[in-house]
Design an enzyme around this catalytic site. Structure first.
Site, PDB file in Angstrom:
ATOM      1  N   THR A  89     -54.833 -27.504 -34.298  1.00  0.00           N
ATOM      2  CA  THR A  89     -55.629 -26.801 -35.245  1.00  0.00           C
ATOM      3  C   THR A  89     -56.723 -27.828 -35.860  1.00  0.00           C
ATOM      4  O   THR A  89     -56.252 -29.014 -36.311  1.00  0.00           O
ATOM      5  CB  THR A  89     -54.837 -26.105 -36.476  1.00  0.00           C
ATOM      6  OG1 THR A  89     -53.933 -25.061 -35.971  1.00  0.00           O
ATOM      7  CG2 THR A  89     -55.559 -25.706 -37.555  1.00  0.00           C
TER       8      THR A  89
ATOM      9  N   TYR B 106     -50.911 -29.873 -36.422  1.00  0.00           N
ATOM     10  CA  TYR B 106     -51.827 -30.538 -37.179  1.00  0.00           C
ATOM     11  C   TYR B 106     -51.701 -32.025 -36.969  1.00  0.00           C
ATOM     12  O   TYR B 106     -50.844 -32.712 -37.066  1.00  0.00           O
ATOM     13  CB  TYR B 106     -51.525 -30.341 -38.588  1.00  0.00           C
ATOM     14  CG  TYR B 106     -51.718 -29.145 -39.164  1.00  0.00           C
ATOM     15  CD1 TYR B 106     -52.985 -28.558 -39.092  1.00  0.00           C
ATOM     16  CD2 TYR B 106     -50.546 -27.998 -39.618  1.00  0.00           C
ATOM     17  CE1 TYR B 106     -53.077 -27.362 -39.873  1.00  0.00           C
ATOM     18  CE2 TYR B 106     -50.589 -26.887 -40.169  1.00  0.00           C
ATOM     19  CZ  TYR B 106     -52.223 -26.234 -40.282  1.00  0.00           C
ATOM     20  OH  TYR B 106     -52.353 -25.127 -40.762  1.00  0.00           O
TER      21      TYR B 106
ATOM     22  N   HIS C 134     -59.035 -19.486 -39.985  1.00  0.00           N
ATOM     23  CA  HIS C 134     -57.833 -19.706 -40.585  1.00  0.00           C
ATOM     24  C   HIS C 134     -57.273 -18.603 -41.802  1.00  0.00           C
ATOM     25  O   HIS C 134     -56.803 -18.755 -42.679  1.00  0.00           O
ATOM     26  CB  HIS C 134     -57.949 -21.012 -41.686  1.00  0.00           C
ATOM     27  CG  HIS C 134     -56.701 -21.778 -41.590  1.00  0.00           C
ATOM     28  ND1 HIS C 134     -56.422 -22.920 -40.780  1.00  0.00           N
ATOM     29  CD2 HIS C 134     -55.542 -21.770 -42.375  1.00  0.00           C
ATOM     30  CE1 HIS C 134     -55.285 -23.565 -41.079  1.00  0.00           C
ATOM     31  NE2 HIS C 134     -54.688 -22.713 -41.767  1.00  0.00           N
TER      32      HIS C 134
ATOM     33  N   LYS D  25     -57.737 -24.942 -31.835  1.00  0.00           N
ATOM     34  CA  LYS D  25     -57.738 -23.547 -32.747  1.00  0.00           C
ATOM     35  C   LYS D  25     -58.773 -23.938 -33.915  1.00  0.00           C
ATOM     36  O   LYS D  25     -58.447 -24.925 -34.556  1.00  0.00           O
ATOM     37  CB  LYS D  25     -56.406 -23.182 -33.213  1.00  0.00           C
ATOM     38  CG  LYS D  25     -56.234 -22.095 -34.365  1.00  0.00           C
ATOM     39  CD  LYS D  25     -54.697 -21.841 -34.367  1.00  0.00           C
ATOM     40  CE  LYS D  25     -54.531 -20.795 -35.423  1.00  0.00           C
ATOM     41  NZ  LYS D  25     -55.165 -20.762 -36.949  1.00  0.00           N
TER      42      LYS D  25
ATOM     43  N   SER E  44     -45.345 -23.800 -36.434  1.00  0.00           N
ATOM     44  CA  SER E  44     -46.305 -24.573 -36.902  1.00  0.00           C
ATOM     45  C   SER E  44     -45.710 -25.740 -37.016  1.00  0.00           C
ATOM     46  O   SER E  44     -44.556 -26.124 -37.338  1.00  0.00           O
ATOM     47  CB  SER E  44     -46.701 -23.765 -38.466  1.00  0.00           C
ATOM     48  OG  SER E  44     -47.214 -25.040 -39.406  1.00  0.00           O
TER      49      SER E  44
ATOM     50  N   ARG F 288     -54.596  -6.440 -38.304  1.00  0.00           N
ATOM     51  CA  ARG F 288     -53.745  -5.845 -39.032  1.00  0.00           C
ATOM     52  C   ARG F 288     -52.933  -4.684 -38.080  1.00  0.00           C
ATOM     53  O   ARG F 288     -51.830  -4.455 -37.997  1.00  0.00           O
ATOM     54  CB  ARG F 288     -53.908  -5.048 -39.982  1.00  0.00           C
ATOM     55  CG  ARG F 288     -54.756  -6.112 -41.429  1.00  0.00           C
ATOM     56  CD  ARG F 288     -53.277  -7.069 -41.652  1.00  0.00           C
ATOM     57  NE  ARG F 288     -53.837  -7.841 -43.094  1.00  0.00           N
ATOM     58  CZ  ARG F 288     -54.078  -9.219 -42.589  1.00  0.00           C
ATOM     59  NH1 ARG F 288     -53.984  -9.576 -41.317  1.00  0.00           N
ATOM     60  NH2 ARG F 288     -54.506  -9.761 -43.528  1.00  0.00           N
TER      61      ARG F 288
ATOM     62  N   ASP G 159     -57.779 -14.790 -34.057  1.00  0.00           N
ATOM     63  CA  ASP G 159     -56.893 -14.252 -35.246  1.00  0.00           C
ATOM     64  C   ASP G 159     -57.918 -14.065 -36.421  1.00  0.00           C
ATOM     65  O   ASP G 159     -59.022 -14.101 -36.275  1.00  0.00           O
ATOM     66  CB  ASP G 159     -55.721 -15.314 -35.450  1.00  0.00           C
ATOM     67  CG  ASP G 159     -56.275 -16.755 -36.088  1.00  0.00           C
ATOM     68  OD1 ASP G 159     -57.381 -16.810 -36.521  1.00  0.00           O
ATOM     69  OD2 ASP G 159     -55.530 -17.737 -36.342  1.00  0.00           O
ATOM     70  N   SER G 160     -57.059 -13.990 -37.626  1.00  0.00           N
ATOM     71  CA  SER G 160     -57.752 -13.714 -38.849  1.00  0.00           C
ATOM     72  C   SER G 160     -58.311 -12.089 -38.985  1.00  0.00           C
ATOM     73  O   SER G 160     -59.100 -11.819 -38.399  1.00  0.00           O
ATOM     74  CB  SER G 160     -59.147 -14.567 -38.908  1.00  0.00           C
ATOM     75  OG  SER G 160     -58.735 -15.847 -38.686  1.00  0.00           O
TER      76      SER G 160
END
Length: 629
Positions: A420, A394, A522, A497, A370, A557, A553-554
């Site tokens: 992103t 970002y 997100h 993203k 990140s 699990r 993603d998101s």
């Protein structure tokens, strides 16, 4: 090839016609004959060569080596002629470092098939070895008894004990002097051998070997103590024989490892980690890490989206061995899993991203760092090993800072930019707002800015760092017309993203500014009530060309979740909060545990649905859950 008279190599059981060779390096205080039982037990097509260190047996008149690298240079010189057939190296305990350095030297002249390291921590880590010159003979003999490497009958022989202690102390001086060089990486794949009852080494301590190879690293668990390798267990010879023939272990072997070695420190239920992490987090960390936007409905929708799909396994399709690898952006990745970018990881653990990427390297999972990392992208790259890594951007409001971040990522070996776009402003997160907490304003997650020359150059003379960061970080004015500039600023592939609408995916690709997209809301942290990422994945997959990388993603699990995402059109997935729960609970070892569990679960899911490779994961493996079930 026969051995010359003046060579330090020994062949306990000569097999000149063998098609495979294994060169073995003994532990501190030992001689080359430590591997005689293993040499006898291996099949006839494997010849074992053992390296006799100076100062012992027929080389007793020579001084013991003062440095590990001295031993490696001698070994490489004498082993070079034996690379005419596949040659693997094996080192036990201190011998693992000798084997590692010898491999590095031999690879300057040719290839080493595989490096086996037994009962040894990675070369870049402090082994924590005590200075044996400060121990009495009595204490040292007690330690030998604890480890079990010397028969009790020999420990009663005064002259034998005197010789063992002389060699042991000399070898430990060399061991303590050793420092892994900055370029300490080999091209050969590494297999770590760890005994389940070794009192000196644990699985967590040995995982870092993956950072020292460009070809992948796996772990095999042996039954026994520190000297399980040099004992007479036929299972050891069988395991080595398989690996010498490149019969690879699989992620699913974690299950066998646990059954043989006992229950792990953390649960293997990847859906139960959140509540366990919550129990040890600070209130502010709970709000930031576990909180979602608004009512949290989007986060719940993400999980329900995966529950709405049911797997329909196929039988008798020859899935005894699975290939989890995928090709993405021209690189072959070991699995379709990458670590999602998560900011400010020092909120839950002081090592933050450094611990995370070390674990990712040990397991062989690429990561996306990140922009909001608590450690600079250069510091993270320095501990990340040779595997693929991406940088998530970002886009700051100051274009000079954006360009500087991208240039730094390129220079530090990051191989893709993940832009992103779903966070032009912070989402409405009551769990943070109610505590008045934002980690960046407490110094977490701003290292890439404070270390950036363009950011520092733009600081007003009377302004503070945090105030300047607050002005620069967000960029709500960003629009489609800005994207082509980023393409001119970097030669790296760019993925967009935060895409949830097929029209946005098409527009980004039509501009020619990006190479792929990441379907993401997100993780439910930005806009409450957003559609689940999985629900729009098929439409976005259909909206772009078949060769365009689509990640998601998101809400992911489990391994079955990963399989469902791939069946619905994803090329790979970004795995987020569960690894942060592992970081919270047990640092680097916790992250590694979570990733190994995920890959084992995916590996078994592929086996049980009849998918020998990721290419076999197709839409016909899924049925939508019926209403009311």
């Amino acid at each position: 090839m026969t051995l010359a008279e003046n060579t330090p190599l020994r062949a306990p059981h000569p097999r000149p016609d063998a098609v495979l060779r294994l060169a073995c390096f003994p532990h501190a205080g030992a001689a080359a004959d430590a591997f005689a039982p293993l040499a006898r037990a291996l099949p006839d097509d494997v010849e074992v060569l053992t390296f006799q260190y100076p100062g012992r047996r027929e080389r007793r008149s020579e001084p013991c080596a003062a440095d590990i690298t001295d031993l490696a240079q001698e070994a490489a010189r004498f082993l070079a002629p034996f690379t005419d057939r596949p040659l693997s190296l094996l080192g036990h305990s201190m011998g693992a470092l000798v084997a590692f350095e010898t491999t590095r030297l031999l690879e300057q002249r040719g290839a080493v098939a595989r490096l086996f390291v037994s009962a040894a921590r990675p070369p870049s880590e402090d082994w924590g070895e005590q200075d044996l010159d400060t121990l009495s003979d009595t204490d040292l003999v007690a330690e030998l008894r604890r480890l079990g490497g010397v028969p009790e009958a020999l420990l009663r022989e005064e002259d034998v004990v005197e010789e063992i202690l002389r060699l042991l102390r000399a070898d430990h001086r060399a061991l303590r002097r050793y420092e892994c060089p900055p370029d300490g990486v080999v091209k050969a794949p590494i297999t770590v051998l760890l005994a389940d009852a070794d009192p000196k080494n644990t699985l967590a301590q040995t995982r870092g070997w993956a950072r020292h190879t460009t070809r992948g690293c796996d772990t095999e668990v042996l039954s026994g103590g520190h000297f399980a390798l040099t004992g007479r267990d036929p299972a050891v010879a069988g395991l080595l024989s398989d690996r010498l023939r490149d019969r690879k272990s699989t992620p699913a072997d974690l299950v066998r490892e646990i059954y043989l070695g006992g229950a792990p420190a953390l649960t293997t239920d990847l859906t139960a980690l959140e509540e366990r992490a919550r129990a040890v987090m600070t209130p502010t960390a709970i709000g930031y890490v576990l909180g979602d936007a608004g009512t949290g409905e989007t986060g719940r929708l993400n999980r329900r989206a995966y529950a709405r799909w049911q797997l329909v396994p196929r039988m008798l399709r020859g899935a005894a061995r699975r290939d989890l690898s995928v090709t993405l952006l021209g690189q072959r990745l070991p699995s379709p899993v990458l670590l999602a970018p998560i900011a400010a990881q020092t909120v839950v653990h002081p090592d933050g991203e450094l611990a995370t990427v070390r674990a990712a390297a040990a397991v062989g999972v690429p990561f996306v760092l990140s922009t909001g990392s608590s450690h600079s992208l250069e510091d993270v790259a320095a501990v990340a090993g040779p595997g693929p890594r991406w940088f998530q951007l970002y886009w700051p409001s100051d274009r000079a800072v954006a360009a500087s971040l991208v240039r730094r990522a390129e220079a530090s070996g990051y191989s893709a930019i993940v832009l992103t776009v779903d966070a032009p402003a912070f989402g409405y997160r009551p769990t943070d707002l109610d505590q008045g907490y934002l980690p960046f304003l407490r110094g977490h997650g701003i290292a890439n800015f404070t270390s950036d020359p363009a950011f520092r150059a733009g600081m007003p003379a009377d302004g503070g760092v945090l105030q300047h960061w607050a002005r620069v970080f967000a960029n709500p004015t960003l629009d489609w017309d800005d994207l082509p500039w980023l393409r001119t600023a970097t030669s790296l592939p760019i993925l967009l993203k935060g895409v949830l609408h097929p029209a946005d995916a098409r527009r980004a690709l039509d501009l020619g500014a990006v190479d792929g997209v990441v379907v993401s809301n997100h993780g439910g942290r930005q806009l409450d009530g957003t559609v689940a990422a999985l629900d729009v994945l098929p439409a976005i997959r259909a909206a772009v060309a078949p060769d365009v990388p689509v990640l998601v993603d998101s809400g992911i699990r489990t391994g079955s979740d990963v399989l469902k995402a791939l069946a619905l059109g994803a090329n790979a997935i970004l795995y987020g909060r569960p690894y942060l729960h592992g970081l919270t609970l047990d640092g680097e070892a916790g992250v590694a545990h979570v990733l190994r569990c995920l890959l084992a679960d995916l590996d078994l899911a592929m086996a049980l649905t009849g998918c020998p490779s990721t290419a076999d994961i197709t839409r016909d493996l899924l049925l939508p859950r019926s209403e009311g079930t």
